[in-house]
Design a protein around this motif. Structure first.
Motif, mmCIF file in Angstrom:
data_model
loop_
_atom_site.group_PDB
_atom_site.id
_atom_site.type_symbol
_atom_site.label_atom_id
_atom_site.label_comp_id
_atom_site.label_asym_id
_atom_site.label_seq_id
_atom_site.Cartn_x
_atom_site.Cartn_y
_atom_site.Cartn_z
ATOM 1 N N ALA A 19 -3.478 -3.765 2.380
ATOM 2 C CA ALA A 19 -3.011 -2.348 1.929
ATOM 3 C C ALA A 19 -2.343 -1.539 3.271
ATOM 4 O O ALA A 19 -1.366 -1.023 2.829
ATOM 5 N N ALA A 20 -2.901 -1.895 4.580
ATOM 6 C CA ALA A 20 -2.242 -1.453 5.580
ATOM 7 C C ALA A 20 -0.973 -1.894 6.001
ATOM 8 O O ALA A 20 0.175 -1.356 6.350
ATOM 9 N N LEU A 21 -1.005 -3.382 5.851
ATOM 10 C CA LEU A 21 0.153 -3.991 6.114
ATOM 11 C C LEU A 21 1.446 -3.822 5.135
ATOM 12 O O LEU A 21 2.691 -3.668 5.758
ATOM 13 N N LEU A 22 1.416 -3.220 3.872
ATOM 14 C CA LEU A 22 2.065 -2.904 2.887
ATOM 15 C C LEU A 22 2.658 -1.731 3.287
ATOM 16 O O LEU A 22 3.988 -1.438 3.166
ATOM 17 N N ARG A 23 2.043 -0.660 3.638
ATOM 18 C CA ARG A 23 2.419 0.536 4.210
ATOM 19 C C ARG A 23 3.375 0.438 5.492
ATOM 20 O O ARG A 23 4.529 0.917 5.534
ATOM 21 N N ASN A 24 3.084 -0.356 6.048
ATOM 22 C CA ASN A 24 3.745 -0.682 7.587
ATOM 23 C C ASN A 24 4.945 -1.294 7.103
ATOM 24 O O ASN A 24 6.129 -0.962 7.719
ATOM 25 N N ALA A 25 5.151 -2.322 6.325
ATOM 26 C CA ALA A 25 6.419 -2.900 5.827
ATOM 27 C C ALA A 25 7.202 -1.674 5.215
ATOM 28 O O ALA A 25 8.546 -1.962 5.288
ATOM 29 N N ASP A 26 6.582 -0.794 4.389
ATOM 30 C CA ASP A 26 7.395 0.376 3.636
ATOM 31 C C ASP A 26 8.153 1.190 4.912
ATOM 32 O O ASP A 26 9.145 1.768 4.641
ATOM 33 N N GLU A 27 7.475 1.201 6.045
ATOM 34 C CA GLU A 27 8.024 1.845 7.196
ATOM 35 C C GLU A 27 8.868 0.946 8.211
ATOM 36 O O GLU A 27 9.225 1.306 9.329
ATOM 37 N N GLY A 28 9.056 -0.241 7.878
ATOM 38 C CA GLY A 28 9.911 -0.968 8.751
ATOM 39 C C GLY A 28 9.405 -2.135 9.525
ATOM 40 O O GLY A 28 10.041 -2.625 10.542
ATOM 41 N N ALA A 29 7.970 -2.270 9.540
ATOM 42 C CA ALA A 29 6.833 -2.978 10.366
ATOM 43 C C ALA A 29 6.336 -3.994 9.564
ATOM 44 O O ALA A 29 5.089 -3.870 9.415
ATOM 45 N N PRO A 30 6.923 -5.139 9.081
ATOM 46 C CA PRO A 30 6.347 -6.110 8.157
ATOM 47 C C PRO A 30 5.091 -6.803 8.939
ATOM 48 O O PRO A 30 5.100 -7.107 10.125
ATOM 49 N N LEU B 100 -10.952 -10.692 -4.785
ATOM 50 C CA LEU B 100 -10.254 -9.429 -4.788
ATOM 51 C C LEU B 100 -8.972 -9.367 -4.332
ATOM 52 O O LEU B 100 -7.879 -8.421 -4.726
ATOM 53 N N ALA B 101 -8.347 -10.554 -3.505
ATOM 54 C CA ALA B 101 -7.098 -10.222 -2.798
ATOM 55 C C ALA B 101 -6.075 -11.228 -3.235
ATOM 56 O O ALA B 101 -5.121 -11.607 -2.587
ATOM 57 N N LYS B 102 -6.337 -11.786 -4.645
ATOM 58 C CA LYS B 102 -5.327 -12.825 -5.317
ATOM 59 C C LYS B 102 -4.478 -12.125 -6.228
ATOM 60 O O LYS B 102 -3.856 -12.736 -6.808
ATOM 61 N N ALA B 103 -4.305 -10.765 -6.221
ATOM 62 C CA ALA B 103 -3.566 -9.993 -7.077
ATOM 63 C C ALA B 103 -2.547 -9.212 -6.370
ATOM 64 O O ALA B 103 -2.777 -8.910 -5.086
ATOM 65 N N THR B 104 -1.122 -9.223 -6.790
ATOM 66 C CA THR B 104 -0.057 -8.420 -6.257
ATOM 67 C C THR B 104 -0.313 -7.033 -6.380
ATOM 68 O O THR B 104 -0.993 -6.718 -7.258
ATOM 69 N N PRO B 105 0.173 -6.204 -5.320
ATOM 70 C CA PRO B 105 1.079 -6.724 -4.398
ATOM 71 C C PRO B 105 0.448 -7.085 -2.952
ATOM 72 O O PRO B 105 0.800 -7.566 -2.069
ATOM 73 N N TRP B 106 -1.312 -7.027 -3.088
ATOM 74 C CA TRP B 106 -1.638 -7.216 -1.961
ATOM 75 C C TRP B 106 -1.582 -8.552 -1.426
ATOM 76 O O TRP B 106 -1.687 -8.954 -0.432
ATOM 77 N N SER B 107 -1.762 -9.752 -2.416
ATOM 78 C CA SER B 107 -1.590 -11.146 -2.222
ATOM 79 C C SER B 107 -0.082 -11.622 -1.663
ATOM 80 O O SER B 107 -0.102 -12.370 -0.948
#
Length: 277
Positions: free
Chosen positions: A149-160, A175-182
């Motif tokens: 979840a933190a990585l997805l937020r970072n990606a939205d701000e230009g830091a994938p 729990l981590a096998k569903a999109t968008p987290w996966s």
């Protein structure tokens, strides 16, 4: 002789422990009654048998914010916003509740979502914006979802970034096998030492949360050391049990700091975060 002077006289005699015993007993009894009450409620309302989940006390959450602020050189106001960001992630919360209810392990898992010290993991990732996280020990995948979840937020701000999650159990990480987290998770099943040795790109953030024996924890840090990017951070979820990361930090010229969490309304005394940078 008034009562104050009488107490002072008694305090200087061998009778002092006897005179103080009833008050001491009452304080211990009140403490034990609270602990027993909390334990009894947990026994009949929770399904968990390991990797307990719980909320933090308000004071513990405040201390966690300052821990992240100091170690990540991030204003504490910003860190608190990150903590609230995760707590307010309704999509993630619904996903965890629904996936838990539908899983084959639902009889041993609570549906209520409680992040505890994982709030700190989230804030560290949001502050540091690592391109590659490696996590050992996945279990259900709650921590993996938090990191994702933190990585997805970072990606939205230009830091994938991505997280490589290592576990020896083929059933780990449901729990981590569903999109968008996966979408940002690479789940690798196998021995953590061998998997770390096979990594083919630098590691910006490493989190030990697998076999918590001293020998295995030490081997993980030693094995990942040549894989680390410049300025990488090392975390351990075992900091209340061993001093492995602190010793590794001393050997490698890093700073080290530990945070100990305080669970709210739970019999478990809590764990913590050890961080070397």
């Amino acid at each position: 002789m008034d009562s104050v002077n009488l107490r002072r006289r008694i305090a200087s005699t061998p009778l002092a422990p006897v005179a103080a015993f009833p008050r001491r007993l009452l304080r211990v009894a009140r403490h034990d009654a609270r602990v027993l009450g909390t334990s009894a409620r947990w026994l009949f309302t929770s399904r968990e048998h390991h990797n307990y989940t719980y909320d933090l006390t308000r004071l513990s959450r405040e201390h966690l914010a300052w821990f992240v602020s100091v170690t990540c050189d991030t204003p504490v106001k910003q860190v608190k916003e990150y903590l609230s960001e995760l707590e307010g992630d309704d999509a993630l919360r619904r996903h965890i509740e629904e996936a838990t209810a539908a899983s084959a392990r639902r009889g041993l898992a609570d549906r209520r979502v409680r992040f505890a010290r994982r709030l700190g993991w989230y804030a560290i990732v949001r502050s540091r914006r690592p391109a590659h996280i490696v996590e050992t020990g996945v279990d259900k995948g709650l921590g993996t979802c938090v990191l994702a979840a933190a990585l997805l937020r970072n990606a939205d701000e230009g830091a994938p970034g991505r997280v490589t999650s290592l576990d020896i159990n083929p059933e780990a990480g449901y729990l981590a096998k569903a999109t968008p987290w996966s979408d940002v998770v690479d789940l690798v099943i196998g021995d953590s030492i061998a998997s770390i040795g096979a990594l083919d790109r630098p590691v910006d953030l490493f989190l030990h949360d697998s076999d918590h024996s001293v020998a295995h924890e030490r081997r993980e840090f030693e094995t990942v050391e040549p894989k680390l990017a410049s300025g990488a951070m090392l975390l351990t979820d075992n900091v209340m049990v061993t001093n492995v990361l602190a010793e590794h930090a001393a050997r490698t010229g890093r700073k080290f700091l530990a945070f100990r969490e305080t669970p709210r309304d739970h019999w478990f005394p809590g764990d913590g975060i050890g961080l070397a940078w």
